[in-house]
Design a protein around this motif. Sequence first.
Motif, PDB file in Angstrom:
ATOM      1  N   LEU A  53      32.684  37.039  29.504  1.00 34.95           N
ATOM      2  CA  LEU A  53      34.082  36.642  29.569  1.00 34.95           C
ATOM      3  C   LEU A  53      34.702  36.669  28.173  1.00 34.95           C
ATOM      4  O   LEU A  53      34.019  36.377  27.190  1.00 34.95           O
ATOM      5  CB  LEU A  53      34.215  35.224  30.141  1.00 34.95           C
ATOM      6  N   PRO A  54      35.991  36.982  28.085  1.00 35.38           N
ATOM      7  CA  PRO A  54      36.656  36.935  26.772  1.00 35.38           C
ATOM      8  C   PRO A  54      36.771  35.503  26.272  1.00 35.38           C
ATOM      9  O   PRO A  54      36.719  34.544  27.048  1.00 35.38           O
ATOM     10  CB  PRO A  54      38.036  37.543  27.056  1.00 35.38           C
ATOM     11  N   LEU A 109      30.103  44.051  37.951  1.00 36.80           N
ATOM     12  CA  LEU A 109      30.848  42.825  38.219  1.00 36.80           C
ATOM     13  C   LEU A 109      31.901  43.046  39.298  1.00 36.80           C
ATOM     14  O   LEU A 109      32.148  42.157  40.133  1.00 36.80           O
ATOM     15  CB  LEU A 109      31.508  42.315  36.932  1.00 36.80           C
ATOM     16  N   VAL A 110      32.534  44.219  39.301  1.00 38.17           N
ATOM     17  CA  VAL A 110      33.516  44.535  40.350  1.00 38.17           C
ATOM     18  C   VAL A 110      32.824  44.602  41.713  1.00 38.17           C
ATOM     19  O   VAL A 110      33.296  44.016  42.703  1.00 38.17           O
ATOM     20  CB  VAL A 110      34.232  45.863  40.031  1.00 38.17           C
ATOM     21  N   ARG A 111      31.685  45.300  41.766  1.00 38.38           N
ATOM     22  CA  ARG A 111      30.945  45.404  43.035  1.00 38.38           C
ATOM     23  C   ARG A 111      30.479  44.041  43.517  1.00 38.38           C
ATOM     24  O   ARG A 111      30.546  43.727  44.710  1.00 38.38           O
ATOM     25  CB  ARG A 111      29.749  46.333  42.854  1.00 38.38           C
ATOM     26  N   GLN A 128      37.107  36.659  36.694  1.00 43.56           N
ATOM     27  CA  GLN A 128      37.885  37.813  36.263  1.00 43.56           C
ATOM     28  C   GLN A 128      38.618  38.492  37.416  1.00 43.56           C
ATOM     29  O   GLN A 128      39.799  38.788  37.323  1.00 43.56           O
ATOM     30  CB  GLN A 128      36.976  38.823  35.567  1.00 43.56           C
ATOM     31  N   ARG A 129      37.904  38.727  38.508  1.00 44.20           N
ATOM     32  CA  ARG A 129      38.464  39.521  39.601  1.00 44.20           C
ATOM     33  C   ARG A 129      39.319  38.702  40.555  1.00 44.20           C
ATOM     34  O   ARG A 129      40.290  39.197  41.099  1.00 44.20           O
ATOM     35  CB  ARG A 129      37.335  40.202  40.379  1.00 44.20           C
ATOM     36  N   GLY A 139      48.352  30.591  37.178  1.00 40.81           N
ATOM     37  CA  GLY A 139      47.652  31.785  37.640  1.00 40.81           C
ATOM     38  C   GLY A 139      47.132  32.614  36.490  1.00 40.81           C
ATOM     39  O   GLY A 139      47.091  32.171  35.343  1.00 40.81           O
ATOM     40  N   GLY A 140      46.758  33.846  36.771  1.00 43.67           N
ATOM     41  CA  GLY A 140      46.159  34.704  35.757  1.00 43.67           C
ATOM     42  C   GLY A 140      44.650  34.549  35.751  1.00 43.67           C
ATOM     43  O   GLY A 140      44.061  34.009  36.694  1.00 43.67           O
ATOM     44  N   ALA A 141      44.023  35.021  34.686  1.00 39.64           N
ATOM     45  CA  ALA A 141      42.561  34.982  34.596  1.00 39.64           C
ATOM     46  C   ALA A 141      42.049  33.555  34.692  1.00 39.64           C
ATOM     47  O   ALA A 141      42.650  32.626  34.145  1.00 39.64           O
ATOM     48  CB  ALA A 141      42.105  35.622  33.291  1.00 39.64           C
ATOM     49  N   GLY A 142      40.943  33.374  35.396  1.00 35.67           N
ATOM     50  CA  GLY A 142      40.383  32.043  35.589  1.00 35.67           C
ATOM     51  C   GLY A 142      39.815  31.460  34.309  1.00 35.67           C
ATOM     52  O   GLY A 142      39.286  32.175  33.456  1.00 35.67           O
TER      53      GLY A 142
END
Length: 751
Positions: free
Chosen positions: A76-77, A8-10, A49-50, A122-125
């Motif tokens: 996702l959480p 997911l980061v990549r 997330q990112r 702001g923060g996690a979407g």
Amino acid sequence: MQFLQEYLVRLSESPEARRLEECVRAGRSTVLKGLHGSSYAMLLAALSQRHELSAVVLAEGYESACYLYSDLSNLLPEGQLYFFPSSFRDEFTSFSQQSEAIIQRNEVVSQQRQLQERICGGGAGIVVVSYVQAVGEPFAGSDVFSANSFVVRVGERHSPSSVEERLHELGFTEEDRVVKPGQYASRGSIIDVFSYTESQPFRLDFLGDEVDTIRVFDVDTQLSTRKVREALLVPNVDRLSHGVGEETLLQLLPRGVAVWGWGLDLALKRYGKSVEASAAGLPVLFRKETALREQLLGRVLVEVALSPLDAGVEAITFGMTPQPLFQKNFSRLADTIRSDASLGYTTCILAEQHSQIVRLRDIFTDLSLGSDKYKMLEMSLREGFVDERQKVNFFTDHQIFERYHAAKLRKRLQVHDPLNMRELQLMQPGDYVVHIDHGVGVFEGLVREEDHGVVREYVRVGYKDNDTVLVNIHNLGRLSKYRGKDGTPPEIYRLGSGRWNRLKQKAKSRVKDIARDLIRLYAERRAEKGYAFSPDTYLQESLESSFMYQDTPDQESTMLAVKRDMESAVPMDRLVCGDVGFGKTEIAVRAAFKAATDGKQVAVLVPTTVLALQHYKTFSDRLKEFPCRIEYLSRLKSASQQREICEALKAGKIDIVIGTHALLRDSVRFKDLGLLIVDEEQKFGVSAKEKLKALSRQVDTLTLTATPIPRTLQFSLMGARDMSIIRPPPRLGSRGRRGGGGCGGGGVRRR
């Protein structure tokens, strides 16, 4: 899960994802291309997330939204993901609101202000999964919602009568027992409330005028599932708002939140036609197509469509391709993994159940595929894909095995008393029913009667001399469907005559004798040494993996219990209860094959010729790829065919035989019977069961039933027989699609 997070980061740092982020933040709409399978959900999760991007995602319809939400719930959480359905069925196939959908909507509606603050701060979407029909349905605004709900907390001072009064004001209906949202029941210092915010009801326990405890409990068992500090009690607020202070999801969320969707132009046109055709029957005033179209065009759109709603927008192309088609060819799968590994690809296989991971590893070991060539993750996605640019394969087990995949949602309502309610719905006036206190009567339909100002629903049962008995709909346990000899009408007794009670007493005395014999039989079976079957083989794993549906948790636990019993030296005697279509036959097929692979014969006893033929076809279809001979014995076979089958059974040439009472004839002899499967035991008479007792003394016995007779159920509950219960299967099922794909819902099929 580390590999998934790294991917997911990549993905979030890829040039395409960066470009998409820039477009969204700059307020430019885009069209996405080159996304297949669950790569769409992966991309959404990565950006949320990112890059802290919030989004409203409009799927093609309810089922597509369910599958997308199910995918995202693995990525996702819980606090970042919400599901927002319409309270009506897709395209208004029904004009009645769905309680489960209202509960799921209220998860968003009850947090209106908090969601706005979180998105703006702001923060996690935040990701809200929905579809056009759902965003076109208005809901009560925050002020109206607050005015028509209230919170009860532990330690607060409330008298039970004041809480009851408030519930009545809000439109909750008083019942003897709560079974669905919008109801409450009062018993002294305890008040049960089924709020439109939870999939299970609350139980408020008062100590004087103080709330002592609040528990969430299971409707079926009445047992507490967890303690909570507060309960938000909400009725169906939308019915109370009467159009005042209503808004839609798009009006609720800040304008900076992008709208992702599939073919929005076509979806809007379809929505407009459905609303126009159904407007007269809808109790809720849906927004017009033109108004929704205007709202969408005023937002940043991220579409997957050949003809996007906002024409002339920028296109971003990703490098995803669909999961290859393997058709349960494991050699081809292993070759693909080896070949891709040599090209630098990493293959990750996703399986929801640990048992599937074990099966696949065993298969790969047999095919000499090293564990360094692939990764396994215990999670599930709807469809696999290949990321050509990141050189990663995500393959799903249900597509490999061509099995159905079920979407998973939170806030799902339990299904209550499916058997009783189903029988009641199928009954026609004039059918016979049995009341536990009054005996056999005539079903005369459902009626509504007022009781102390509360309208309740009853079953009307007629008796001799035009007497009637009303049975509350929540006391269906006192009624049962009459099952007697075909064509012979039962005797209808006069109420208060005492004949029914005398008949029951006579039956009880006979039951004691029968019970004594049965207890002796079960004690002998427990004491005797039976055959201990071998652990599962590769053949058994191959059979179970080829099942087209994903096992439900109850199916999986039942099969494990059956295998444990079969592998024990004590003769198995297990009762499996489950409604029609819940997977009992598949349990029987697997148990029969397990016995057959150990060289033992299997007898499947059924009450009717039609069911024998049906089971024969099912067993033959499931075991067609395995070296197993199956036959059926019934009156449809000629005398010569029956003799041949009997001779083959005696010689041990038949592995599995399916038959009616013909299997109980003295002429039927087995060479080595290891397993007896009895389907619909309640339909066999006393004489048949006497022969069964002699037949099953030392062999494993598996009984399948949808309606266990009281004696059988009683023996199971008291521990003389083991019992497993299979409850309702998943409501949605989608078979892994072959080849092409995209992100749409074209692969959805109802089970």
